[in-house]
Design a protein around this motif. Sequence first.
Motif, PDB file in Angstrom:
ATOM      1  N   ASN A   1       0.644  -1.134  -0.140  1.00 40.53           N
ATOM      2  CA  ASN A   1       0.094  -0.096  -0.010  1.00 40.53           C
ATOM      3  C   ASN A   1       0.951   1.309  -0.070  1.00 40.53           C
ATOM      4  OD1 ASN A   1      -1.262   2.183   1.998  1.00 40.53           O
ATOM      5  ND2 ASN A   1      -2.923   1.200   0.831  1.00 40.53           N
ATOM      6  N   GLU A   2       0.343   2.288  -0.895  1.00 43.77           N
ATOM      7  CA  GLU A   2       1.325   3.317  -1.126  1.00 43.77           C
ATOM      8  C   GLU A   2       1.470   4.317   0.281  1.00 43.77           C
ATOM      9  OE1 GLU A   2      -0.301   6.448  -3.673  1.00 43.77           O
ATOM     10  OE2 GLU A   2      -2.103   6.687  -2.151  1.00 43.77           O
ATOM     11  N   ALA A   3       0.475   4.456   1.094  1.00 40.01           N
ATOM     12  CA  ALA A   3       0.320   5.187   2.378  1.00 40.01           C
ATOM     13  C   ALA A   3       1.329   4.550   3.277  1.00 40.01           C
ATOM     14  CB  ALA A   3      -0.858   5.579   2.943  1.00 40.01           C
ATOM     15  N   ASN A   4       1.394   3.206   3.382  1.00 40.68           N
ATOM     16  CA  ASN A   4       2.289   2.478   3.951  1.00 40.68           C
ATOM     17  C   ASN A   4       3.894   2.538   3.922  1.00 40.68           C
ATOM     18  OD1 ASN A   4       0.191   1.193   5.600  1.00 40.68           O
ATOM     19  ND2 ASN A   4       0.540  -0.683   4.627  1.00 40.68           N
ATOM     20  N   LEU A   5       4.173   2.862   2.692  1.00 45.88           N
ATOM     21  CA  LEU A   5       5.372   2.946   2.001  1.00 45.88           C
ATOM     22  C   LEU A   5       5.708   4.572   2.622  1.00 45.88           C
ATOM     23  CD1 LEU A   5       5.434   0.796  -1.153  1.00 45.88           C
ATOM     24  CD2 LEU A   5       6.690   0.392   0.894  1.00 45.88           C
ATOM     25  N   ALA A   6       4.797   5.537   2.143  1.00 43.67           N
ATOM     26  CA  ALA A   6       4.985   6.707   2.486  1.00 43.67           C
ATOM     27  C   ALA A   6       5.423   6.913   4.215  1.00 43.67           C
ATOM     28  CB  ALA A   6       3.723   7.727   2.147  1.00 43.67           C
ATOM     29  N   ALA A   7       4.706   6.199   4.863  1.00 40.27           N
ATOM     30  CA  ALA A   7       4.872   6.174   6.525  1.00 40.27           C
ATOM     31  C   ALA A   7       6.544   5.926   6.719  1.00 40.27           C
ATOM     32  CB  ALA A   7       3.946   5.476   7.274  1.00 40.27           C
ATOM     33  N   LEU A   8       6.825   4.831   5.855  1.00 37.24           N
ATOM     34  CA  LEU A   8       8.131   4.174   5.975  1.00 37.24           C
ATOM     35  C   LEU A   8       9.229   5.103   5.540  1.00 37.24           C
ATOM     36  CD1 LEU A   8       7.604   0.464   5.171  1.00 37.24           C
ATOM     37  CD2 LEU A   8       8.102   1.190   7.498  1.00 37.24           C
ATOM     38  N   ALA A   9       8.984   5.949   4.597  1.00 39.70           N
ATOM     39  CA  ALA A   9       9.901   6.676   3.962  1.00 39.70           C
ATOM     40  C   ALA A   9      10.102   7.878   4.938  1.00 39.70           C
ATOM     41  CB  ALA A   9       9.401   7.389   2.594  1.00 39.70           C
ATOM     42  N   GLU A  10       8.813   8.558   5.675  1.00 38.91           N
ATOM     43  CA  GLU A  10       9.045   9.391   6.715  1.00 38.91           C
ATOM     44  C   GLU A  10       9.836   8.984   7.993  1.00 38.91           C
ATOM     45  OE1 GLU A  10       8.314  12.364   5.846  1.00 38.91           O
ATOM     46  OE2 GLU A  10       6.915  12.112   4.109  1.00 38.91           O
ATOM     47  N   HIS A  11       9.671   7.607   8.033  1.00 44.21           N
ATOM     48  CA  HIS A  11      10.325   7.276   9.382  1.00 44.21           C
ATOM     49  C   HIS A  11      11.917   7.092   8.981  1.00 44.21           C
ATOM     50  CE1 HIS A  11      10.394   5.162  13.219  1.00 44.21           C
ATOM     51  NE2 HIS A  11      10.804   4.022  12.695  1.00 44.21           N
ATOM     52  N   TRP A  12      12.103   6.392   7.942  1.00 42.77           N
ATOM     53  CA  TRP A  12      13.690   6.271   7.714  1.00 42.77           C
ATOM     54  C   TRP A  12      14.294   7.617   7.538  1.00 42.77           C
ATOM     55  CZ3 TRP A  12      11.662   1.766   4.039  1.00 42.77           C
ATOM     56  CH2 TRP A  12      11.531   0.690   4.763  1.00 42.77           C
ATOM     57  N   ALA A  13      13.728   8.211   6.812  1.00 48.98           N
ATOM     58  CA  ALA A  13      14.703   9.467   6.250  1.00 48.98           C
ATOM     59  C   ALA A  13      14.159  10.920   6.286  1.00 48.98           C
ATOM     60  CB  ALA A  13      15.331   9.279   5.104  1.00 48.98           C
ATOM     61  N   GLY A  14      12.576  10.960   6.742  1.00 46.02           N
ATOM     62  CA  GLY A  14      11.819  12.301   6.606  1.00 46.02           C
ATOM     63  C   GLY A  14      11.426  12.708   7.798  1.00 46.02           C
ATOM     64  N   ALA A  15      10.000  13.182   7.857  1.00 43.24           N
ATOM     65  CA  ALA A  15       9.489  13.992   9.095  1.00 43.24           C
ATOM     66  C   ALA A  15       9.494  13.168  10.451  1.00 43.24           C
ATOM     67  CB  ALA A  15       8.218  14.311   8.532  1.00 43.24           C
ATOM     68  N   ALA A  16       9.684  11.627  10.196  1.00 45.96           N
ATOM     69  CA  ALA A  16       9.374  11.089  11.640  1.00 45.96           C
ATOM     70  C   ALA A  16      10.459  10.211  11.767  1.00 45.96           C
ATOM     71  CB  ALA A  16       8.060  10.110  11.330  1.00 45.96           C
TER      72      ALA A  16
END
Lengths: 429, 429
Positions: free
Chosen positions: B198-213
């Motif tokens: 799911n795209e939102a799952n992947l977006a969350a992971l991207a934010e967690h690994w290197a973004g806002a989170a």
Amino acid sequence: MSFDRGASRPADQTTVRRANLGVVLRHVASAGPCSRAQTAAETGLTRGTVSSLVSELVALELVRETGETTSPRGTGRPGAALELADVVVGVGLEVNVDYVAVSVEDLRGAVRYERRSYRDNRSSASSTVLDRLGRAARSALDASLREGLRPIGVSVAVAGLVEEASGTVVNAPNLGWVDLPVADELEARIGVPVHIENEANLAALAEHWAGAAVGIDDFVCVFGEVGVGGGIVLGGRLFRGFHGFGGELGHVLVAAEGCECACGSRGCLETFAGVESIARAAGVSAVEGRLRSLTDELVRRAEDGAPRVLGALDDAGRWLGIGLASAFNLLDVRAIVLGGCFGPLAPWLVDGVRETLEARSLAARSGSFVVLPSAFGDVAAVRGAAALSLHRVLDEPWTLGVPNGPPRPLLAPTARAKRRGKEVAIGRH
Amino acid sequence: MSFDRGASRPADQTTVRRANLGVVLRHVASAGPCSRAQTAAETGLTRGTVSSLVSELVALELVRETGETTSPRGTGRPGAALELADVVVGVGLEVNVDYVAVSVEDLRGAVRYERRSYRDNRSSASSTVLDRLGRAARSALDASLREGLRPIGVSVAVAGLVEEASGTVVNAPNLGWVDLPVADELEARIGVPVHIENEANLAALAEHWAGAAVGIDDFVCVFGEVGVGGGIVLGGRLFRGFHGFGGELGHVLVAAEGCECACGSRGCLETFAGVESIARAAGVSAVEGRLRSLTDELVRRAEDGAPRVLGALDDAGRWLGIGLASAFNLLDVRAIVLGGCFGPLAPWLVDGVRETLEARSLAARSGSFVVLPSAFGDVAAVRGAAALSLHRVLDEPWTLGVPNGPPRPLLAPTARAKRRGKEVAIGRH
């Protein structure tokens, strides 16, 4: 890229021994009575390792030999049968709007002591309610010690937001408690450490360990009484949220412009599906102010086919379904357990819950789910509280004492009780 | 009592070595460049163990020596500095309503290749859209191999319910896909295994690994575009739910009698806060049918202070707050990340989200939370897809090959491609 992900401690022989101590204990718990040889064959550990770990578990009073031998099942000569011991017990307390309850359970799941006393806790001062809880705990501990049992933990179920680490009830709207240090207050009364937990969380654990949700690792327990609580189990573990305030299913929105809720929001599920709301809609009132009598009366009249009662229960099921649909879209669980007052009312709620969930949740419709009535009804929370410390030991048996040393007195007097020079009759006689 | 709780496999020396291989790799990832001696000192492993594990990681092409030496920091003589290697790459694809995107990222987090091509995928046959995805993937793989990179996985981000194990898109309402075997279809086109998510799952992971989170282990990423997706990270891990259908924040109820949603329910958050709904309320229309132009235009007019646009964005923030309040009461997270189109629009959404959350959620009011704009906006999903296989390797580096043996060709041709006798240019040249 960030790589900050927790598992950064190295593993060593202690890690291995601890993990395997748990493997053997859980094997005895699920497969016992069983011999050391069977345990070795079925866990993949060597016989020598199993024997050493069993000695440790026997010294910790977690496992005992039954005195019988087991059939070899192809694993060589017969051996002494092992099973869980019944000496170690957990103590559970529950404080609710109109009662205080206590339960003592042993490692084999047997209830060794249980009491419930009805009192109006809503209109009593918090110190009076804590005194009631303290007396109930004290009686249960004394009775346990007289029987030669070994209490290893006291847990309290509270309907509200709980800060586990500090032992504080942050907000229990239906009791009127705000920022009340319940663990400290109870410790001061009974002289041993106390752990507090949300009642719906404990109800969910009880259903998972021994009730409706045995073998189901992903479910929501919706726990009905004056309020509506929620306990969420994900991957076989209680989900509490970052601050421990998660699982508040009763405050999931079901009608944006609905009436005000005790939580400060409006249109919360609890304002439509709490037992008092259902009783009001059904035209049923309580006997001697006891909430349990509302449930009994709703069941009686529903069995008689009273149209107003059936209508109120159908509506409640649909409101539950709306709230659960939002939960389902987020959590995608396998089951809903209808707990607390919803347990006995389940026959009249299930269809509304199921139909609404299927209409309202793509996740529910795309996957599969079951709606189950609670096995424990309104004793689930106190049973979960009693079992909580026992399950901690099953997860991490090494916390009970030093390897092959004598068992530690686990319910040791707290520093505060010691400072007071109080005589505290906890531990072994 | 049931004791069926998962961790029943015994631990052994392989468990320990694998755990420690991960410990060393993650130490190099977070602390590198660093020497073997520093790694030993900081992880608590012996120097001998670290040296042996580093050799294995170098053989797997996950770690390399920089050629420089590091300062000793009190750990003895200087040693060769270790850092993550940049040979291993992950390939991410994204299919959305009006574009197809691809991104190639290495273990150090550098984007090595990225393309996005705008096409109307809503009114194209699914086979045409899959052909577009396949061509994008093939070009990215070929470009990577020309550069001497080693692709280890291909992941596809899709807006919809995804069954990860079978590689099927169960339901993607905005693309009109139902039960489409996307992984198989893409494998047939590009000849290597494909993983879908799911795209939102992947977006969350991207934010967690290197973004806002980064550093925030419990958050919800609400991902806005035509629909509203949700990615939930709990305890540092993506939460997917039992069937993988969890996190559907866009279908959390915000108005019981609201209008019909593509999911079959009514009053879902997505019907109020999707970018087309906001644009309609704001009186903004798309340039050349591109959805991204809606966001750009909303930002431009909001910066100019256009009252109708500001009003529409404030409303959207409040609807988001209502949906998030239900999510918060269940999940009790520490942060909300406003992703996708909500990233650039965050300045006009944050106040409404925060105020509504505080008014509507006791959990939010009792704990503390932050509302953060996405760092990646609408490239988050494809970046998360590219990084997914890399993070699997960081979690379980031993899956990359046999200890101290040569690295396995990870993107091996699939059995189906082999049966067809197709020439598949994957692996090392």
